[in-house]
Design an enzyme around this catalytic site. Sequence first.
Site: not given
Length: 521
Positions: A109, A111, A142, A176-177, A207, A240, A357
């Site tokens: 990439h 960008d 990167d 990509e970013e 990458d 409040h 993850r």
Amino acid sequence: MSSTTVNDNDEAFQSTFFQHIEQNTPLYISRLAEAVAIKSVSCDLQSYLPEINKMMDWTEAWITRLGGTSSLLPNPNATKEKPLPPILLGEFRASVDAERKKTLCVYGHLDVQPAEMDDGWLSDPFVLTERDEKLFGRGSTDDKGPALSWLWVVEAHQKLGVDLPMNIKLLYEGMEESGSEGMFEAIAQLSKPSEFLNDVDFFCISDNYWLGKNTPCLTYGLRGLAFFEVTVKCAEQDLHSGVLGGSVHEAMNDMVKLLSTLVESGTGKICIDGIMDDVRTVTKEEEDLYTDIDFDLEEFKHETRVKTVSDSLLKKDKMSLLMGRWRFPSLSIHGIVGADASKTCISAQCTGKFSIRLVPDQDPEKVKKVVTAHLEKEFAKLNSPNKMSVILSHGAKAWLSNPTHPNYEAGARATERVYGRRPDFTREGGSIPITSFIEDATQMNVLLLPVGASDDMAHSQNEKYNKSNLVNGIKVLGLYIHELSKVKGPKPSSCRCEPLTEEELMIPGAFMKGFRCKCEI
């Protein structure tokens, strides 16, 4: 030296190739400086779309200058109301026996992330600046430095009078970013019969980064992602806290209780029933891959900046810690969104954000079911009259390759020829969705071949690319295509057979053929 002599002698080619790269290092740095100066920031298209287009044009001009063919594919998601940068397709074919030779496609990439001096940069982020043998600049590592290195590999072969040992295709994007908008749709179309990617036999992506600062590695696994938002609502508007505190069921109290049930803070264990059901059992062969990895826990404490705070990690030995980062799922709580915390009010509703993850065989939709069931069970225990909802904002499956695949073996041999040692075979805890998508769409192997160091500070202030990594990266990529060209057998892209069934595996000879395809039985 004749082309035939160089091609037939690995040592002769390596010597002349290395010498050429070293002599032309200042030239590569000046070209990288030109690329870094182009502010191809993709998160702000209104301001920077012309710069991204300029970066695409700059790279395409180099492909043309080096005798390749290229085209700018209109982004399939672009509209009049929302213009998007094109996708760059490039190709360099071998001069001899191109039809017979295998084809490698490189993804990269062009960008970059945004960067300002006020962010804490020591020099202008868009002026490549050398300090202590390091090249500082946004996009240096990167991913402009690694992506553009393929052009200098091709150029070196031309200057040395050496034919490419295989055909090379380039697939470069400018979003990509910012989520690779349009790229997935483009890859799906380009993978169809007779399209750009249909005759590709191997893929390579540079990458990601080494595990440490000094030891090269090849990456064969990435974790996936399931990002959740849980919302609790107690009122139509903020209240409040002085007037109404102590009289209503507050959403924030429920939220803090819910989030505290997700993960054990002392061990990192995920406390959700069923979350580990699809996680594979660790094998002895897999453990062996971790034994020789160059990794130091004390140095890791310094790198993560915990040494002077807790001086502690969740795991006490190398293998357990690395498996915790790569091999097993992990849950992280990212924050609570609600009313302005500086105001003394009761939030009408608040949203907790957390992610898991994922590892191979875990499906985001199945994970959503067990997470939702857990939160609903824990919310019921609170006996709260408030309203709770859970959504899976986005999910991506994990990716796992075979580190013994010929593509990886070629990368390993090339790395060893440059660095004098076998690379570590590593996995990563982060996600690169394009990797699994390319593999799924084309059915061809993808090699993650990082050339940057762990301290390159991609996405951060003072991003850099070591001069040594730039030079050695080009060397590795150049030798990699020669090692990959030695893979025997037909072009992988020429066979689209389905995997063998259990019955077909019983046919005599199927096992010895390596569980390959029906046309080889």
